[in-house]
Design an enzyme around this catalytic site. Structure first.
Site, PDB file in Angstrom:
ATOM      1  N   ASP A 150       0.583  -1.323   0.079  1.00 46.02           N
ATOM      2  CA  ASP A 150       0.033   0.169   0.050  1.00 46.02           C
ATOM      3  C   ASP A 150       1.417   1.291  -0.206  1.00 46.02           C
ATOM      4  O   ASP A 150       0.934   2.327   1.105  1.00 46.02           O
ATOM      5  CB  ASP A 150      -1.248   0.194   1.601  1.00 46.02           C
ATOM      6  CG  ASP A 150      -1.656   0.869   1.449  1.00 46.02           C
ATOM      7  OD1 ASP A 150      -1.916   1.547   0.500  1.00 46.02           O
ATOM      8  OD2 ASP A 150      -2.070   1.993   2.103  1.00 46.02           O
ATOM      9  N   GLU A 174       3.525  -7.971   7.849  1.00 42.29           N
ATOM     10  CA  GLU A 174       2.032  -8.519   7.264  1.00 42.29           C
ATOM     11  C   GLU A 174       2.255  -9.396   6.775  1.00 42.29           C
ATOM     12  O   GLU A 174       1.625  -9.596   4.795  1.00 42.29           O
ATOM     13  CB  GLU A 174       1.041  -7.512   6.858  1.00 42.29           C
ATOM     14  CG  GLU A 174       0.870  -6.288   8.271  1.00 42.29           C
ATOM     15  CD  GLU A 174      -0.089  -5.418   7.340  1.00 42.29           C
ATOM     16  OE1 GLU A 174      -0.185  -5.468   6.124  1.00 42.29           O
ATOM     17  OE2 GLU A 174      -0.466  -4.749   8.149  1.00 42.29           O
ATOM     18  N   TYR A 206      -6.704  -3.091  13.381  1.00 39.47           N
ATOM     19  CA  TYR A 206      -7.080  -2.006  12.376  1.00 39.47           C
ATOM     20  C   TYR A 206      -9.457  -2.071  13.008  1.00 39.47           C
ATOM     21  O   TYR A 206     -10.223  -2.031  11.731  1.00 39.47           O
ATOM     22  CB  TYR A 206      -7.621  -1.952  10.962  1.00 39.47           C
ATOM     23  CG  TYR A 206      -6.370  -1.544  10.665  1.00 39.47           C
ATOM     24  CD1 TYR A 206      -6.253   0.155  10.458  1.00 39.47           C
ATOM     25  CD2 TYR A 206      -5.103  -2.083  10.469  1.00 39.47           C
ATOM     26  CE1 TYR A 206      -5.340   0.695  10.277  1.00 39.47           C
ATOM     27  CE2 TYR A 206      -4.171  -1.683   9.898  1.00 39.47           C
ATOM     28  CZ  TYR A 206      -3.980  -0.337   9.745  1.00 39.47           C
ATOM     29  OH  TYR A 206      -2.487   0.308   9.406  1.00 39.47           O
ATOM     30  N   GLU A 214       0.671  -0.762  14.005  1.00 38.95           N
ATOM     31  CA  GLU A 214       0.037  -0.261  13.449  1.00 38.95           C
ATOM     32  C   GLU A 214      -1.208  -0.056  13.293  1.00 38.95           C
ATOM     33  O   GLU A 214      -1.956  -1.303  14.373  1.00 38.95           O
ATOM     34  CB  GLU A 214       0.110  -0.764  11.831  1.00 38.95           C
ATOM     35  CG  GLU A 214       0.920  -0.254  10.699  1.00 38.95           C
ATOM     36  CD  GLU A 214       0.258  -0.951   9.849  1.00 38.95           C
ATOM     37  OE1 GLU A 214      -0.213  -0.825   9.367  1.00 38.95           O
ATOM     38  OE2 GLU A 214       1.982  -1.327   8.425  1.00 38.95           O
TER      39      GLU A 214
HETATM   40  N1  CKX Z   1      -0.477  -1.826   7.143  1.00 36.65           N
HETATM   41  C1  CKX Z   1      -4.638  -4.475   6.665  1.00 36.65           C
HETATM   42  C2  CKX Z   1       0.201  -1.692   5.893  1.00 36.65           C
HETATM   43  C3  CKX Z   1       0.288  -0.546   5.777  1.00 36.65           C
HETATM   44  C4  CKX Z   1      -1.287   0.198   4.998  1.00 36.65           C
HETATM   45  C5  CKX Z   1      -2.051  -0.512   5.746  1.00 36.65           C
HETATM   46  C6  CKX Z   1      -3.619   0.200   5.662  1.00 36.65           C
HETATM   47  C7  CKX Z   1      -2.187  -2.523   6.313  1.00 36.65           C
HETATM   48  C8  CKX Z   1      -3.237  -2.424   6.737  1.00 36.65           C
HETATM   49  C9  CKX Z   1      -3.319  -3.968   6.961  1.00 36.65           C
HETATM   50  O1  CKX Z   1       1.100  -0.836   4.682  1.00 36.65           O
HETATM   51  O2  CKX Z   1      -0.416   1.538   4.906  1.00 36.65           O
HETATM   52  O3  CKX Z   1      -3.910  -0.266   4.974  1.00 36.65           O
HETATM   53  O4  CKX Z   1      -3.485   1.672   5.829  1.00 36.65           O
END
Ligand code: CKX
Length: 599
Positions: free
Chosen positions: A165, A419, A475, A512
Site C-alpha cells: 500500500d 504483514e 484496525y 499499526e
Molecule cells: N497495513 C490491512 C500495511 C500498510 C497499509 C495499512 C493500511 C495496512 C493495513 C492492513 O502498509 O498502509 O491499509 O492503511
C-alpha cells in the site's frame, strides 16, 4: 560484501557528493544495453534531479507510472587519480535494482532498492572527466522484496502492481558519492556494550582491507573532546568509567576515532559517533539501559510531495520536529530501511527505531486491504514461483541492513517482515532461518521481530514464537466493524484476551492502528473519514492498550498521509496520517500529544 561505512572526508579519505542534475532516459523497449548507452552516452537525455523519485516530477501519467528500465548519467571529475588508492562510487539506494558503469565498463550491480550500492571503480577511473552511468529497473515480482507483479498492457507498456500500500516510487533516492580510500584501509567496525557498576565496557571489532599489517588504535572522546577510553588491536574492549549513557530522547554521543598506522605513519582514519546504551527484553519489558521504555510514535514512510521517496534533510528535519512536538520517542521504518541520514538524526535526537527490511507484500490478498485488514488472507510461500530465490533476496536485505545499521544507538530492533503470511508450516520454514541470521549477525543481539496483521491471529499464527516481542497491526473500528466503535472494542478485547493466554510475558507493540481521515472533513456525530472519527477511534484504542499491561508500545499508522497506487480504497493516497502530507497536524494529533506527555 563491500564495506558499508558511511562516506566521510578527512586528511586521508575523500567523499565527494555527486548529487545534482543528472541526465536521464526511459528505456521502455530495453534497448540500452544492446545499443551500449553506457559506452556511447545516453541518446537524447532529459535532465533529472538526484536524489529524487522521478514519478512526481512530470505532468504526464505515462512517466509517473512508468515501469521498466531507465537510465541515469553524469560526469564525475577526478582532479587526480592516485595509484595505490581505492576508488568507489556509492549510492545510498537505487530502486529496485541497478547496474553501475564507469566509462562504459560494468563496475557493479545490486538487487534491492532500499540499501546502499557500492561499486569499486579503481582501474576504471581516469584523471579528468569520467562518465558514470546507471541502468535501473523498477519492476516487481514474487521473488523481489517488496513483492509484486508486472502487467503488460495491450499497447506493450508495463504497469507495476505492488502487493503493498505505497506508491512504487523509483529512481536514485539517496545521495551518490565518489569515495577515495587508501589501499590499506579501515573497512568496517562494530561496537557493543555492557554496563557494570560505575562503568561501561565497549567491545569492538575493526576490519581492515587491502592486506598489510598496519596497527589499529582507538580513541573514544566525550562531547568536550576529552579522552574517555583508548585501546589497540583489531578486537578488544574499552572500559569507560562513569559513562554518559545514550538515553531515550536524551542522547549523548561520544566520538570513536579509529586509526590505522604503520611505522608511525597514519594510513587511514575513521571517526564515528558512538552512543553507549544497552537494549534487552527482560521480565516482559523492553529495556534501554535496564529501564523499561514504552514505545510512542509511528510507522512512517519516506514520502513527500514532488520528491516522492527521495531523501531531503529539510523534510526529515520537519518530521523530527513534528515527532518531538507530539511527544513521540520511536518510529518503525515501515516498510524498508530508510536513508542513513534518518538514523544519524535519530542518534542525535535520542529516538528509537524499529528497523524493517522490505519484507512486505508476502501475502496473496494484499491487493485487497479490506480483506487483509479483516483477516481474510490466503497463502504465499506454498505457491511462490521460486521461494528459494525470494529467501536469498530477503536474507541479503537482512544482512545488508544489519551491516549498515548495527552501530546506530537509535536502532533497538530488527523487523523481518510486515504483514506476511504466517499461518502455514511453509511460512515458518521460510522465516525461521531469517530470524536466526539476524540474531547471529548483530553483535549487539538486539531483539528481532516481525509485524502481524489480522490473519496472524493467536490461534493461527505459527511465526510469533520466533519473535522477541510481538508487533501487531490491528484496525478494529476501521477494516473491522468500521463505524461501530463499541463493537470494535469488544472484538479487539476478545483477541487481546486470547493473546494474554497464548503469549504470557511477551511484550506486545502495536505497530499499526488508524483510520483514513480527510483533513477537510468534520462531522458531528462522527462518521468514518472525519477528523472526529479518527479521534474517537484512537481513544477507543488507547483504552484497550491500557487494559493490557503487556502492551509496551503504540506506533500509530501513519505519521503522515502518503502516496499509494490508485484504487477505490484510496483517495489520492492513504490518509491515515496524524499529520497531513505537508506535515500539519490533524485534530487527533492533539489527543496523542496530551496522552504521550503523561505516558
Ligand atoms: N497495513 C490491512 C500495511 C500498510 C497499509 C495499512 C493500511 C495496512 C493495513 C492492513 O502498509 O498502509 O491499509 O492503511
Amino acid at each position: 560484501m563491500m564495506s558499508e561505512l558511511y562516506p566521510v572526508s578527512n586528511e586521508i579519505r575523500l567523499a565527494q557528493r555527486l548529487d545534482g542534475l543528472w541526465r536521464f532516459r526511459f528505456d521502455p523497449r530495453g534497448e540500452g544495453m544492446a545499443e551500449d548507452w553506457a559506452g556511447r552516452g545516453l541518446p537524447d537525455p532529459i535532465s533529472m534531479p538526484v536524489p529524487a523519485s522521478f514519478a512526481d516530477l512530470f505532468t504526464g501519467a505515462a512517466q509517473r507510472d512508468y515501469c521498466g528500465d531507465f537510465w541515469y548519467e553524469t560526469d564525475v571529475f577526478a582532479q587526480e587519480v592516485r595509484p595505490d588508492e581505492r576508488y568507489s562510487v556509492r549510492f545510498g539506494s537505487v530502486t529496485h535494482r541497478c547496474r553501475i558503469f564507469l566509462n562504459g565498463e560494468l563496475a557493479g550491480e545490486h538487487e534491492g532498492g532500499f540499501l546502499p550500492v557500492t561499486a569499486e571503480v579503481t582501474g576504471l577511473i581516469r584523471p579528468g572527466r569520467n562518465r558514470l552511468t546507471v541502468l535501473a529497473n523498477n519492476e516487481l515480482n514474487e521473488t523481489s522484496i517488496p513483492a509484486g507483479a508486472v502487467r503488460t498492457k495491450p499497447d506493450g507498456t508495463k504497469a507495476a502492481q505492488g502487493y503493498f500500500d505505497f506508491f512504487n516510487y523509483a529512481g536514485i533516492h539517496r545521495s551518490v558519492w565518489l569515495v577515495r580510500t587508501p589501499a590499506e584501509a579501515i573497512a568496517d567496525y562494530s561496537v557493543s556494550f555492557r554496563l557494570e557498576e560505575g562503568a561501561a565496557v565497549v567491545s569492538y571489532c575493526v576490519e581492515t582491507e587491502g592486506g598489510g599489517d598496519g596497527q589499529i588504535s582507538l580513541l573514544l572522546t566525550d562531547r568536550e573532546g576529552r579522552e574517555a577510553a583508548r585501546a589497540g588491536g583489531r578486537q578488544g574492549e574499552m572500559r569507560v568509567p562513569h559513562p554518559h549513557l545514550w538515553q531515550v530522547r536524551n542522547a549523548y554521543l561520544y566520538t570513536l576515532t579509529i586509526r590505522l598506522t604503520k611505522d608511525g605513519k597514519l594510513l587511514d582514519r575513521y571517526d564515528a559517533p558512538v552512543g553507549i546504551r544497552t537494549v534487552a527484553i527482560e521480565d516482559g519489558r523492553i529495556r534501554v539501559n535496564g529501564q523499561p521504555v514504552y514505545l510512542k510514535g509511528f510507522g512512517k514512510h519516506e514520502d513527500s510531495e514532488i520528491l516522492g521517496r527521495g531523501f531531503n534533510y529539510a523534510v526529515a528535519k520537519r518530521d523530527y520536529e513534528c515527532m518531538k512536538w507530539i511527544g513521540a520517542n520511536c518510529f518503525r521504518t515501515s516498510h524498508y530501511p530508510y536513508a542513513e541520514e534518518w538514523y544519524q538524526m535519530a542518534d542525535q535526537e535520542g529516538f528509537l527505531i524499529i528497523d524493517e527490511v522490505p519484507g512486505v507484500g508476502l501475502m496473496r490478498s494484499f491487493a485487497n486491504f479490506a480483506a487483509a485488514g479483516a483477516g481474510k488472507s490466503n497463502g504465499f510461500f506454498g505457491d511462490c514461483p521460486d521461494v528459494e530465490l525470494l529467501g536469498r533476496n530477503h536474507r541479503a536485505a537482512v544482512e545488508e541492513m544489519i551491516l549498515r545499521d548495527r552501530n546506530h544507538p537509535s536502532v533497538i530492533a530488527w523487523s523481518i517482515f510486515n504483514e506476511a503470511e504466517t499461518t502455514t508450516p511453509a511460512a515458518h520454514d521460510y522465516f525461521a532461518p531469517l530470524f536466526a541470521a539476524a540474531r547471529q549477525l548483530d553483535p549487539q543481539k538486539r531483539p528481532v521481530t516481525g509485524v502481524l496483521e489480522k490473519t496472524s491471529s493467536p490461534e493461527k499464527c505459527r511465526c510469533w514464537p520466533l519473535m522477541d516481542f510481538i508487533c501487531l497491526n490491528r484496525y478494529y473500528g476501521w477494516y473491522i466493524s468500521g463505524g461501530d466503535l463499541e463493537e470494535a472494542r469488544r472484538q479487539f478485547e476478545e483477541e487481546m484476551d486470547q493473546w494474554a493466554e497464548k503469549a504470557p510475558n511477551v511484550p506486545f507493540v502495536f505497530t499499526e492502528f488508524g483510520t483514513d481521515t480527510l483533513d477537510s472533513l468534520h462531522k458531528l456525530p462522527s462518521v468514518m473519514w472525519s477528523q472526529e472519527y479518527q479521534q474517537e477511534y484512537m481513544e477507543m484504542n488507547f483504552r484497550v492498550f491500557d487494559r493490557y499491561p503487556f502492551v509496551q508500545g503504540e506506533l500509530a499508522w501513519n505519521f503522515a498521509d502518503f502516496q499509494t497506487g490508485q484504487g477505490i480504497m484510496r483517495v489520492n493516497g492513504n490518509k491515515k496520517g496524524l499529520f497531513s502530507r505537508n506535515r500539519q497536524p490533524k485534530e487527533a494529533a492533539w489527543a496523542f500529544r496530551r496522552r504521550w506527555a503523561q505516558k
